[in-house]
Scaffold this motif. Structure first.
Motif, mmCIF file in Angstrom:
data_model
loop_
_atom_site.group_PDB
_atom_site.id
_atom_site.type_symbol
_atom_site.label_atom_id
_atom_site.label_comp_id
_atom_site.label_asym_id
_atom_site.label_seq_id
_atom_site.Cartn_x
_atom_site.Cartn_y
_atom_site.Cartn_z
ATOM 1 N N UNK A 5 -11.058 76.350 1.717
ATOM 2 C CA UNK A 5 -11.115 77.759 1.335
ATOM 3 C C UNK A 5 -11.401 77.930 -0.158
ATOM 4 N N UNK A 6 -11.902 76.909 -0.827
ATOM 5 C CA UNK A 6 -12.203 76.992 -2.251
ATOM 6 C C UNK A 6 -13.554 77.654 -2.486
ATOM 7 N N UNK A 7 -13.701 78.223 -3.666
ATOM 8 C CA UNK A 7 -15.026 78.620 -4.114
ATOM 9 C C UNK A 7 -15.775 77.345 -4.506
ATOM 10 N N UNK A 8 -17.087 77.466 -4.687
ATOM 11 C CA UNK A 8 -17.866 76.287 -5.084
ATOM 12 C C UNK A 8 -17.377 75.754 -6.427
ATOM 13 N N UNK A 9 -17.042 76.641 -7.324
ATOM 14 C CA UNK A 9 -16.537 76.229 -8.639
ATOM 15 C C UNK A 9 -15.207 75.503 -8.521
ATOM 16 N N UNK A 10 -14.342 75.995 -7.648
ATOM 17 C CA UNK A 10 -13.047 75.341 -7.436
ATOM 18 C C UNK A 10 -13.225 73.926 -6.887
ATOM 19 N N UNK A 11 -14.175 73.774 -5.967
ATOM 20 C CA UNK A 11 -14.408 72.449 -5.387
ATOM 21 C C UNK A 11 -14.889 71.459 -6.439
ATOM 22 N N UNK A 12 -15.775 71.911 -7.316
ATOM 23 C CA UNK A 12 -16.281 71.031 -8.368
ATOM 24 C C UNK A 12 -15.144 70.622 -9.303
ATOM 25 N N UNK A 13 -14.311 71.583 -9.680
ATOM 26 C CA UNK A 13 -13.168 71.277 -10.548
ATOM 27 C C UNK A 13 -12.225 70.292 -9.874
ATOM 28 N N UNK A 14 -11.984 70.506 -8.604
ATOM 29 C CA UNK A 14 -11.096 69.624 -7.840
ATOM 30 C C UNK A 14 -11.644 68.198 -7.795
ATOM 31 N N UNK A 15 -12.926 68.051 -7.499
ATOM 32 C CA UNK A 15 -13.527 66.722 -7.360
ATOM 33 C C UNK A 15 -13.670 65.994 -8.687
ATOM 34 N N UNK A 16 -13.637 66.738 -9.796
ATOM 35 C CA UNK A 16 -13.825 66.101 -11.103
ATOM 36 C C UNK A 16 -12.545 65.994 -11.923
ATOM 37 N N UNK A 17 -11.411 66.455 -11.361
ATOM 38 C CA UNK A 17 -10.159 66.392 -12.129
ATOM 39 C C UNK A 17 -8.986 65.776 -11.357
ATOM 40 N N UNK A 18 -9.010 65.879 -10.023
ATOM 41 C CA UNK A 18 -7.895 65.367 -9.220
ATOM 42 C C UNK A 18 -7.777 63.849 -9.393
ATOM 43 N N UNK A 19 -6.561 63.296 -9.458
ATOM 44 C CA UNK A 19 -6.396 61.837 -9.526
ATOM 45 C C UNK A 19 -7.153 61.136 -8.403
#
Length: 461
Positions: A5-19
């Motif tokens: 349910x993320x926005x595209x921006x949220x997904x990018x942030x998640x994939x580039x910051x999550x451990x």
């Protein structure tokens, strides 16, 4: 954190910051499930058809080579467009990613129509070219003719599945693939035995299930914040096809050569003549399905790694790419050690599941499976290296690794070893090719990892 349910921006942030460890596991679970279920229904086809006769079992193995070629074309467009989409999303270039999605999808669909028409026109010569013996040919034609009808949907499903994965929406991809697989498994016994359709029933079950998967995957692309597939965005150009070629060539090499190697394997197994040839083709066919199933968890794990790799590379977070690669290699190697041991110890019971009434199929298949299982753990490095190189756009190096296992090494060996060692030569080709492939893959991959480390150091200056 859920990506559905993320926005595209949220997904990018998640994939580039999550451990990295929990991120890889979260991304890999849906793809592992998809791969396991998909390969389980491939094995289900072999299992149910195996109850008909040896010739029907062999025919599925013969047609498997053309299905591998269809998959190769689907992966070419799917990985080629998906790699590009992933890197453009990482760089926040959304419009460019959207255009590529439509170019990749519609190009694959049109190519699928072309394959269908040409395949049906030249059905008999193609069936013979794939390695059918005279006794196998009628079964091959029955099965292949129906599979060809579904080719446009099969190709497009591969594209949609990979594009969704590279966007970080693996759950949508999983839903489409798993639903189709479950339908296939349910339809197999109903159509084969309930409606007395024989091997044609297995082909109809596969084709219908692929069409269902296609519809669900296309629907998934229109949901949430996924990139929409629209004909108005289908603007083919040299630039987009060049990028698809760069990103998809390794997949085309890997899967295309898998098709060629399967054809060569069928011919090499078929030189023994008569029923022994049918048993040899059937035995090696079963081994191909079993090893593909065993490899599906590894590939699913690697597919969870690919969007992480692509987006972090696009975002210039090179240290995360290296960390993700080593994490995947480490745990894939540990897992495959256990798979290798299991395959060696239980090779005969595994083959017996599929063709318990033919002792020749069992003997041929169990020895081949034992040999392949003994070096199966090497795939941890081979597969992860190929996926990283491909996701980074290292097309030449990725293509060399992809072509090595079932092309550069397997094809010469399958013509040389049977002449020296007879049927045993056929059975030991793949494990020897795997050993040579890992020798090639190690220096290529280590070189790129050093490049990433240097780029990361430059970014910190």
């Amino acid at each position: 954190m859920k990506t559905k349910f993320m926005t595209q921006e949220d997904k990018i942030t998640y994939l580039t910051t999550e451990p990295i460890p929990p991120l890889i596991c979260h991304m890999a679970i849906p793809t592992i499930i998809s791969m396991l279920v998909t390969n389980f229904y491939n094995m289900a086809d072999t299992f149910f058809v195996g109850r008909i006769n040896t010739q029907a079992t062999a025919a599925v193995g013969v047609v498997f080579s053309i299905m591998a070629l269809i998959q190769a074309v689907g992966f070419f467009f799917g990985h080629g467009s998906g790699n590009y989409i992933s890197k453009k999303l990482g760089a926040r270039k959304y419009e460019d990613a959207s255009k590529m999605a439509s170019v990749g999808f519609f190009s694959a669909f049109f190519v699928g129509i072309l394959i269908c028409v040409v395949g049906l026109i030249f059905l008999t010569p193609i069936s013979m070219m794939l390695g059918s013996t005279p006794t196998i040919l009628p079964y091959t034609e029955d099965y292949l003719s129906i599979i060809l009808i579904g080719t446009p949907f099969i190709l497009s499903s591969f594209v949609l599945n990979n594009q969704l994965r590279y966007q970080g929406s693996a759950s949508y991809a999983m839903a489409g693939i798993v639903t189709g697989a479950v339908i296939n498994i349910a339809l197999d016994p109903i159509l084969i035995y309930g409606f007395n359709m024989g091997i044609s029933g297995a082909a109809v079950a596969t084709t219908l299930s692929q069409i269902v998967s296609f519809i669900l995957l296309l629907f998934g692309c229109q949901k949430g914040n996924n990139i929409r597939i629209s004909f108005k965005d289908f603007k083919p150009s040299f630039y987009y096809y060049k990028e698809i070629f760069k990103g998809g060539l390794p997949s085309l090499c890997r899967q295309g050569l898998a098709s060629v190697s399967q054809i060569a394997l069928n011919f090499s197994a078929g030189i023994y003549g008569g029923l022994m040839a049918d048993s040899a083709i059937a035995g090696m066919s079963v081994v191909s399905r079993v090893t593909m199933f065993a490899n599906s968890t590894l590939i699913g794990f690697g597919q969870g790694f690919q969007p992480v790799c692509g987006m972090n590379y696009g975002a210039k977070k090179y240290h995360r790419v290296r960390e993700a690669f080593w994490f995947c290699v480490k745990y894939a190697f540990i897992f495959l050690i256990f798979v290798s041991i299991f395959g060696v110890v239980f090779s005969t019971p595994i083959i017996t599941i599929f063709r318990k009434d033919d002792i020749d199929v069992i003997n041929i298949g169990s020895f081949a499976l034992k040999m392949q299982s003994s070096v199966f753990f090497l795939n941890a490095w081979i597969v992860m290296s190929n996926m990283m190189l491909q996701s980074l756009g290292k097309s030449a190096k990725a293509s060399i690794v992809a072509a090595s296992r079932q092309g550069l090494f397997f094809l010469p060996l399958i013509f040389i070893l049977p002449k020296l060692f007879g049927l045993t030569g056929v059975q030991i080709c793949q494990p020897i090719a795997d050993i040579f492939t890992v020798i090639v893959a190690i220096p290529l991959t280590l070189g790129v990892l050093r490049e990433l480390k240097a780029l990361d150091n430059n970014e910190k200056i």
